[in-house]
Design an enzyme around this catalytic site. Structure first.
Site, PDB file in Angstrom:
ATOM      1  CG  HIS A   8      -1.948  -1.040   1.264  1.00  0.00           C
ATOM      2  ND1 HIS A   8      -2.833  -1.298   0.241  1.00  0.00           N
ATOM      3  CD2 HIS A   8      -2.225  -1.969   2.227  1.00  0.00           C
ATOM      4  CE1 HIS A   8      -3.602  -2.328   0.575  1.00  0.00           C
ATOM      5  NE2 HIS A   8      -3.256  -2.752   1.778  1.00  0.00           N
TER       6      HIS A   8
HETATM    7  O1  ZLS Z   1      -2.836  -5.200   2.774  1.00  0.00           O
HETATM    8  O2  ZLS Z   1      -9.860   0.289   7.112  1.00  0.00           O
HETATM    9  C1  ZLS Z   1      -8.897   1.006   7.339  1.00  0.00           C
HETATM   10  C2  ZLS Z   1      -9.031   2.493   7.583  1.00  0.00           C
HETATM   11  C3  ZLS Z   1      -9.776   2.965   8.654  1.00  0.00           C
HETATM   12  C4  ZLS Z   1     -10.549   2.034   9.541  1.00  0.00           C
HETATM   13  C5  ZLS Z   1      -9.713   1.569  10.732  1.00  0.00           C
HETATM   14  N1  ZLS Z   1      -9.248   2.740  11.507  1.00  0.00           N
HETATM   15  C6  ZLS Z   1      -8.462   2.256  12.640  1.00  0.00           C
HETATM   16  C7  ZLS Z   1      -8.437   3.635  10.654  1.00  0.00           C
HETATM   17  C8  ZLS Z   1      -9.250   4.128   9.451  1.00  0.00           C
HETATM   18  C9  ZLS Z   1     -10.248   3.198   7.326  1.00  0.00           C
HETATM   19  N2  ZLS Z   1      -7.649   0.506   7.388  1.00  0.00           N
HETATM   20  C10 ZLS Z   1      -7.385  -0.900   7.234  1.00  0.00           C
HETATM   21  C11 ZLS Z   1      -5.956  -1.093   6.747  1.00  0.00           C
HETATM   22  C12 ZLS Z   1      -5.687  -2.496   6.320  1.00  0.00           C
HETATM   23  C13 ZLS Z   1      -4.265  -2.635   5.857  1.00  0.00           C
HETATM   24  C14 ZLS Z   1      -3.959  -4.004   5.277  1.00  0.00           C
HETATM   25  C15 ZLS Z   1      -2.496  -4.132   4.926  1.00  0.00           C
HETATM   26  C16 ZLS Z   1      -2.169  -5.295   4.008  1.00  0.00           C
HETATM   27  O3  ZLS Z   1      -2.565  -6.516   4.567  1.00  0.00           O
HETATM   28  C17 ZLS Z   1      -0.666  -5.333   3.669  1.00  0.00           C
HETATM   29  C18 ZLS Z   1       0.243  -5.461   4.808  1.00  0.00           C
HETATM   30  C19 ZLS Z   1      -7.618  -1.586   8.513  1.00  0.00           C
HETATM   31  N3  ZLS Z   1      -8.281  -2.742   8.616  1.00  0.00           N
HETATM   32  C20 ZLS Z   1      -8.283  -3.058   9.937  1.00  0.00           C
HETATM   33  C21 ZLS Z   1      -7.623  -2.066  10.612  1.00  0.00           C
HETATM   34  N4  ZLS Z   1      -7.212  -1.176   9.708  1.00  0.00           N
HETATM   35  C22 ZLS Z   1      -7.381  -2.000  12.033  1.00  0.00           C
HETATM   36  C23 ZLS Z   1      -7.923  -2.941  12.898  1.00  0.00           C
HETATM   37  C24 ZLS Z   1      -7.681  -2.873  14.293  1.00  0.00           C
HETATM   38  C25 ZLS Z   1      -6.893  -1.854  14.780  1.00  0.00           C
HETATM   39  C26 ZLS Z   1      -6.429  -1.546  16.150  1.00  0.00           C
HETATM   40  C27 ZLS Z   1      -5.098  -0.906  15.844  1.00  0.00           C
HETATM   41  C28 ZLS Z   1      -5.617   0.041  14.780  1.00  0.00           C
HETATM   42  C29 ZLS Z   1      -6.656   0.758  15.621  1.00  0.00           C
HETATM   43  C30 ZLS Z   1      -7.209  -0.305  16.557  1.00  0.00           C
HETATM   44  C31 ZLS Z   1      -6.385  -0.941  13.955  1.00  0.00           C
HETATM   45  C32 ZLS Z   1      -6.612  -0.996  12.587  1.00  0.00           C
HETATM   46 ZN    ZN Z   2      -3.875  -7.345   3.351  1.00  0.00          ZN
END
Ligand code: ZLS
Ligand code: ZN
Ligand code: CA
Length: 393
Positions: free
Chosen positions: A146
C-alpha cells in the site's frame, strides 16, 4: 557430461533479517512482525534451510529507498519519533503528515530501521534474480503493497515491492506482478500505472465503502487514454466474502495462464499476503493453506524467475503455516514433508491453540458464507479475457 544426464537444478534463496521481527506496532495493532519469527522457526524446524541459500539481508540505503520514494517523505520518516505520551483527547485527530502517526500507520520505536530492513530483503531477493544466482527468491518480510511515493498507507510505509521490481526492470523487459493479499495492491498498481513493462494483477475483497482501500474495481485497468502505454496493464479481480479454494483456483489459473501467454513476462513477482486465508483476523475469504499455496505452485510451473514476497496476515499461526508450505513448494518438497507439525518447534503452544496434534495444512476458523455466485466469476473471466485483447508482448 553430468549436466546432460540430469535436469537442470534450480536455486532457492531465502532473505530475512531477524532484527526486523523485533519491532512492535503497538499492543492492539493487527500487524505483528513476530509472525515472521514464527514462520521462520517452523521453516527451520522442517529443515528447509538446508535446501536453500540463506541470506541475512542488509537494510536498504536511503538512496535505494529514494528510487521510488520522495526525499521529503524519507527525510520525515527518518526523523519522526513515537510520541512520548499518549495523545490526549483534544489531540485525537492530528493533521497527519504523509499519513504517518494515525492508528493504521503508527509511529513506533525503530520505524525507519524496520522499513529499510523490509526493503533490504526484497531488494536482495531481486538482485539474486537479476544475477541469476537464484531461480526463486523468498522475502517474507516484504510485500508492503500500500505504501505510496510520499505517503504511508494501510500498515505500509515503504513499498519494498516497487523498489524490487524497479531493480528487476534493469535486467528484465517485462515483469508480471501478482497480488493474492485480501487487500487491493493499490501502491504497486499506482507506481507502474503508466508503463507497459509491468502488468499488475490483484485479487482482493472489493467493497468500496466498507473494505480497505476501496479501489480495484473490475474495470479499473490502467490509464483511460489509449496513447498511454500503461493502458490495459492493470488487472483487477474484485471478490466477495467466503471465496473457496476451488473458485479461486479456477480464476487464478485461467487469468494468470492467459496473461502469461499474452504479456510474456520474463520474471514474476508474487505477493503472498496470508490474510486471504480462512480464519484471518482481518480477511474475509475461505482459502485453505492448499488453495493459497496452489497460486505459488502455478507460478513456479511457469518456469520463470520468481520472487515471493510476504504481505498481510493477521492470524500468526496461519501465516506461519502458509509461508512454510509455500517455502516447501519453492524447494519442491511439499509432497515429502510430514503434515504433523514438528514436535520441537519452539512455538508449539501457538499451534496448540488449534488442536492437540496440529498439522501444517489444517487451519481453524468458522468458514464464512460464500458470497461469490459462479455467474459473477464467469463475468470476471470474460472481462479480463477481453481486456487482454489489447495487450501484446
Ligand atoms: O494489505 O480500514 C482502514 C481504515 C480505517 C478504519 C480503521 N481505523 C483504525 C483507521 C481508518 C479506514 N484501514 C485498514 C488497513 C488495512 C491494511 C492491510 C495491509 C495489508 O494486509 C498489507 C500489509 C484496517 N483494517 C483493519 C484495521 N485497519 C485496524 C484494525 C484494528 C486496529 C487496532 C489498531 C488500529 C486501531 C485499533 C487498527 C486498525
Ligand atoms: Zn492485506
Ligand atoms: Ca490483492
Amino acid at each position: 557430461e553430468a549436466s546432460i544426464m540430469r535436469p537442470k537444478g534450480y536455486t532457492v534463496s531465502f532473505h530475512c533479517n531477524p532484527d526486523m521481527e523485533k519491532h512492535h506496532f503497538g499492543m492492539t495493532h493487527p500487524m505483528k512482525p513476530w509472525r515472521l519469527t514464527l514462520s521462520k522457526s517452523l521453516i527451520y524446524s522442517y529443515g528447509m534451510s538446508f535446501a536453500m541459500d540463506n541470506y541475512v539481508s542488509r537494510a536498504a540505503t536511503y538512496e535505494e529507498l529514494a528510487d521510488f520514494h520522495s526525499t521529503d517523505y524519507l527525510d520525515f520518516l527518518g526523523t519522526v519519533l513515537p510520541e512520548p505520551v499518549p495523545r490526549d483527547l483534544e489531540n485525537q485527530n492530528p493533521d497527519l503528515k504523509f499519513n504517518l502517526g494515525g492508528s493504521d500507520c503508527p509511529l513506533f520505536e525503530g520505524l525507519y530501521d524496520y522499513c529499510s530492513m523490509s526493503a533490504g530483503g526484497a531488494l536482495d531477493a531481486a538482485r539474486k534474480i537479476c544475477s541469476k544466482q537464484s531461480d526463486i527468491a523468498i522475502a517474507w518480510g516484504g510485500g508492503l503493497h500500500h505504501a505510496k511515493k510520499a505517503e504511508a498507507s494501510g500498515f505500509c510505509y515503504i513499498n519494498d515491492i516497487v523498489i524490487a521490481i524497479l531493480q528487476l526492470l534493469r535486467f528484465h523487459p517485462r515483469v508480471l506482478y501478482i497480488d493474492i493479499d485480501v487487500h487491493h495492491g493499490d501502491g504497486v498498481e499506482e507506481a507502474f500505472f503508466s508503463t507497459d513493462r509491468v502488468m499488475t494483477v490483484s485479487f482482493h475483497k472489493y467493497d468500496p465503502n466498507n473494505f480497505f482501500p476501496g479501489t480495484g474495481a473490475l474495470d479499473d485497468n490502467g490509464p483511460k487514454n489509449e496513447h498511454n502505454s500503461g493502458a490495459h496493464h492493470a488487472v483487477n479481480v474484485p471478490l466477495q466474502d467466503g471465496i473457496t479454494d476451488e473458485q479461486y483456483d479456477m480464476l487464478y489459473n485461467t487469468i494468470i495462464g492467459r496473461i502469461v501467454e499474452k504479456f510474456r513476462p520474463s520474471a514474476i513477482a508474487l505477493q503472498c499476503g496470508a490474510d486471504s486465508l480462512a480464519g484471518d483476523r482481518l480477511g474475509r475469504f475461505n482459502l485453505q493453506v492448499q488453495g493459497h499455496g496452489a497460486c505459488v505452485e502455478f507460478c513456479k510451473r511457469m518456469n520463470l524467475p520468481l520472487i515471493l514476497f510476504g504481505g498481510g496476515g493477521y492470524t500468526p499461526r496461519n501465516v506461519a503455516r502458509a509461508w512454510t508450505y509455500e517455502t516447501s513448494i519453492a524447494i519442491g518438497c511439499q509432497d515429502k514433508i510430514n503434515p504433523i507439525l514438528p514436535q520441537h518447534t519452539p512455538w508449539r503452544d501457538q499451534f496448540r491453540q488449534d488442536t492437540l496434534f496440529p498439522t501444517l495444512e489444517q487451519i481453524l476458523g468458522e468458514p464464512r458464507l460464500n458470497k461469490n455466485p459462479p455467474k459473477r466469476l464467469q463475468e470476471i473471466v470474460q472481462h479480463v479475457t477481453e481486456q487482454l485483447r489489447f495487450v501484446q508482448a
